[in-house]
Design an enzyme around this catalytic site. Structure first.
Site, short mmCIF file in Angstrom:
data_model
loop_
_atom_site.label_atom_id
_atom_site.label_comp_id
_atom_site.label_asym_id
_atom_site.label_seq_id
_atom_site.Cartn_x
_atom_site.Cartn_y
_atom_site.Cartn_z
N THR A 24 0.86 -1.10 0.13
CA THR A 24 -0.02 -0.06 -0.08
C THR A 24 0.96 1.24 0.11
O THR A 24 2.01 1.34 0.67
CB THR A 24 -1.24 -0.09 0.92
OG1 THR A 24 -2.08 1.03 0.83
CG2 THR A 24 -0.57 0.23 2.63
N CYS A 30 -3.63 7.87 7.51
CA CYS A 30 -4.18 6.53 7.30
C CYS A 30 -3.06 5.73 7.90
O CYS A 30 -2.06 5.97 8.22
CB CYS A 30 -4.15 6.04 5.82
SG CYS A 30 -5.49 7.02 4.68
N HIS A 47 -6.03 -0.88 4.47
CA HIS A 47 -5.32 0.38 4.63
C HIS A 47 -6.63 1.22 4.92
O HIS A 47 -7.43 1.65 4.43
CB HIS A 47 -4.83 0.93 3.02
CG HIS A 47 -4.55 2.45 2.98
ND1 HIS A 47 -3.72 2.76 1.85
CD2 HIS A 47 -4.89 3.48 3.62
CE1 HIS A 47 -3.55 4.07 1.94
NE2 HIS A 47 -4.18 4.67 2.96
#
Lengths: 158, 206
Positions: A24, A30, A47
């Site tokens: 990711t 995040c 994620h």
């Protein structure tokens, strides 16, 4: 080695078995979480953007509704919940403006992820969280290794 | 539901938003050109409604190192403004304003302030146009700059809209100065609830 990397985008998750790999890119506030069962060599990544899903929106966007989803999917693929180990990355404060609680969301994300993993009895085996820079997280189901890379700190292996 | 608005916006509403982008960005481009005393071109603004999952890649490679200046828009229709610039453009732009050699790897406080001030001016003129069209009194926060991967800056800027929608609306324009090779993405990201307010002011009955 030959397995292609599967990209996990924001508010998405995925599961692979060895030798599969997941990545990711661009975790800011995040948080990326990987869960791995070393026995069955099945692992997954999610994620998440925000801590709590209060409005019934896309489950994988949130720590509280996303992590259980990921665990279910891992169990479907042969992982055992009691053997799962977690690694987490992200939760940074990218901007220094502090007069808005939403900009402290990185910290709140990490806190929520910790709490949920704790509630599920999943141990956190490694983490690279907080501070003020973006991260990319790479996971290999070969051995559960996670490599976190950033422009600021280079590569860190979890 | 705000969610439905983003998913079900028709062509006329999209055109209206594009027009807002056009006038707002046109105003900003003029201010930009006056400030730099040179010609600045802009692309026709695009109005995109995309799932959040796709939003990190709208400027291309999400791992690319960029400078991002963010401002909060406060008032009747809260939004986020984000200006993304690749390294070379930062060097050229700040170099031009500060009249010196600038290295992206070694940006100092003065360079960052210069960059923030430019975005301040752009956003101010953009919001002026938006206020004139809607009768709103939108005001902007002080700008804040981050130098990092594009995806991390974008995702963080999308947190407010992510709280109430799984989609985001992006009105974005590219500013281009051919001579000095300056290009940057200027984005207005209205929070999901703001969209209805803006469209209502423009005469849409949603």
């Amino acid at each position: 080695m030959s397995a292609d990397e599967i990209k996990i985008r924001m508010a998405e998750y995925g599961v692979v078995e060895a030798p599969g790999r997941l990545v990711t890119i661009g975790l800011g506030s995040c948080v990326g979480i990987t869960l791995y069962d070393p026995r069955s060599r099945v692992g997954g990544m999610i994620h998440v953007m925000l801590p709590e899903n209060k409005k019934g929106l896309k489950p994988a966007k949130y720590a509280d509704t996303g992590l259980p989803l990921l665990v279910d999917e891992l169990e479907d693929e042969g992982a055992k919940r009691s053997r799962l180990v977690a690694k987490i990355a992200g939760g940074a404060a990218m901007f220094s403006i502090s007069d808005n609680s939403s900009l402290n969301v990185g910290e709140r994300n990490v806190e929520k992820v910790r709490q949920i993993l704790n509630d599920m009895d999943v141990e956190i085996a490694g983490e690279d969280v907080g501070e003020d820079y973006g991260r990319t997280m790479k996971f290999s189901a070969e051995d559960g290794e996670v490599v976190v890379s950033s422009h600021k700190k280079g590569e860190i292996t979890l | 539901m705000s969610e439905d608005i983003l998913e079900s916006l028709d062509d006329m509403a999209r055109d209206a938003l594009k027009e807002i982008g056009n006038i707002g960005a046109g105003n900003a481009a003029t201010a930009f050109a006056q400030f730099l005393d040179r010609k600045i071109d802009m692309t026709v603004p695009s109005v995109n409604i995309i799932p959040l999952a796709e939003a990190q890649e709208i400027t291309g490679d999400s791992s690319q190192l960029v400078a991002g200046v963010m401002l909060k828009v406060m008032g009747e229709a809260p939004a986020t403004i984000l200006f993304l610039l690749p390294p070379e453009s930062v060097e050229n732009l700040v170099g031009m304003v500060a009249d010196k050699e600038v290295s992206f790897e070694e940006l100092d406080e003065v360079d960052i302030s210069a960059l923030e001030e430019i975005v301040n001016i752009l956003s101010g003129s953009y919001l002026n146009a938006l206020n004139r069209m809607t009768g709103f009194n939108l005001v902007q926060s002080v700008p804040d700059c981050a130098v990092d991967m594009a995806g991390a800056i974008l995702s963080t800027s999308l947190i407010p809209v992510g709280k109430t929608s799984d989609y985001t609306l992006l009105i974005d324009t590219q500013f281009i100065d051919q001579g000095e090779k300056i290009e940057g993405y200027f984005m207005l990201i209205p929070h999901a609830d703001s969209l209805q307010k803006i469209l209502n002011e423009l005469g849409f009955d949603l």
